[in-house]
Design an enzyme around this catalytic site. Structure first.
Site, PDB file in Angstrom:
ATOM      1  N   HIS A  95      12.362  35.833 -24.127  1.00  9.68           N
ATOM      2  CA  HIS A  95      13.296  35.521 -23.041  1.00  9.68           C
ATOM      3  C   HIS A  95      12.861  34.237 -22.339  1.00  9.68           C
ATOM      4  O   HIS A  95      11.675  33.961 -22.192  1.00  9.68           O
ATOM      5  CB  HIS A  95      13.373  36.678 -22.043  1.00  9.68           C
ATOM      6  CG  HIS A  95      14.508  36.528 -21.079  1.00  9.68           C
ATOM      7  ND1 HIS A  95      14.426  35.733 -19.957  1.00  9.68           N
ATOM      8  CD2 HIS A  95      15.767  37.039 -21.083  1.00  9.68           C
ATOM      9  CE1 HIS A  95      15.584  35.768 -19.314  1.00  9.68           C
ATOM     10  NE2 HIS A  95      16.414  36.553 -19.975  1.00  9.68           N
ATOM     11  N   GLU A 165      20.478  31.844 -25.154  1.00 12.95           N
ATOM     12  CA  GLU A 165      20.626  31.755 -23.700  1.00 12.95           C
ATOM     13  C   GLU A 165      20.275  30.350 -23.241  1.00 12.95           C
ATOM     14  O   GLU A 165      19.101  29.982 -23.196  1.00 12.95           O
ATOM     15  CB  GLU A 165      19.780  32.794 -22.972  1.00 12.95           C
ATOM     16  CG  GLU A 165      18.577  33.339 -23.726  1.00 12.95           C
ATOM     17  CD  GLU A 165      17.567  33.972 -22.786  1.00 12.95           C
ATOM     18  OE1 GLU A 165      17.979  34.784 -21.961  1.00 12.95           O
ATOM     19  OE2 GLU A 165      16.378  33.637 -22.886  1.00 12.95           O
TER      20      GLU A 165
END
Length: 248
Positions: A95, A165
């Site tokens: 992430h 992302e």
């Protein structure tokens, strides 16, 4: 080929026993489509709570992070075995907040991804560029570098879901246009076809993960290479159900 629509909910470092229980209860009461795979990632202390209270067959539970060792003197870390022991079946790796705040390297993320897979977890592998990298027009170079680190150590991608992302769009309220997302996802899939093979690339789901909410999720509906979403803040709200239903 038709890839199953996938929605991940990353709670990040948010929630209490009460609020996580309330979120799961809301999902239990919702009429969710049977053809959408949903994975929620509560903070580590609440993984077992989410597992035990979840009644939806289409929902599984994920950790937000894991370590690349089975056990030992690694204070504050959590192993895939411990994640599985709590009843979760997935973990996130890579992430952007781990990459940028915790300074995790591509190789370390690849090592964690491989170890999680080897230990029987499925993985949501996050990739993406910062605003500076986007301005420098190196989005695809960055994504390719992050993917290649994993491709060097993982040959079977059947239990990996990739989440693109754009870091500049996370938690900012800024979102890539559906057209931007499709263009990037298509390029990611084309790169994967070279690194892991055309068949595996075609089967790998690629999620979009930048400030997705109940309002903008339907706008991605007809984008062929956007196979779902990794949702942050909106996964804490009732609109998460709207996102899950956004392909209906």
């Amino acid at each position: 080929m038709a890839r199953q629509f996938f929605v991940g909910g990353n709670f990040k470092m948010n929630g209490t026993r009460e609020s996580v229980s309330k979120i799961v209860d809301g999902l239990n009461k919702a009429e969710l489509p049977s053809n959408v795979e949903v994975v929620i990632a509560p903070p580590a202390p609440y993984i077992a709570l989410a597992v035990n209270e979840n009644k939806q067959k289409t929902i599984e539970v994920s950790a937000q992070n894991c370590f690349d060792k089975a056990s030992g003197a690694y204070t504050g870390e959590i192993s895939p075995e411990q994640i599985k022991d709590l009843g979760a079946t997935w973990t996130l790796t890579g992430h952007s907040e781990r990459r940028t705040i915790i300074k995790e390297s591509d190789d370390f993320i690849a090592s964690k991804t491989k170890f999680a897979l080897d230990q029987g977890l499925s993985v949501i592998l996050c990739i993406g560029e910062t605003l500076e990298e986007r301005k420098a027009n190196v989005t695809l170079d960055v994504c390719a570098r992050q993917l290649d680190a994993v491709a060097r150590v993982v040959s079977d991608w059947s239990k990996i879901v990739v989440a693109y992302e754009p870091v500049w769009a996370i938690g900012t309220g800024l979102a890539a246009t559906p057209e931007d997302a499709q263009e990037t996802h298509k390029a990611i899939r084309e790169h994967l076809s070279k690194s892991i093979g055309a068949d595996a690339a075609e089967k790998t789901r690629i999620l979009y993960g930048g400030s997705v909410n109940g309002k903008n999720a339907p706008e991605f509906k007809d984008k062929a290479d956007v196979d779902g979403f990794l949702v942050g803040g909106a996964s804490l709200k009732p609109e998460f159900v709207d996102i899950i239903k956004s392909r209906l």
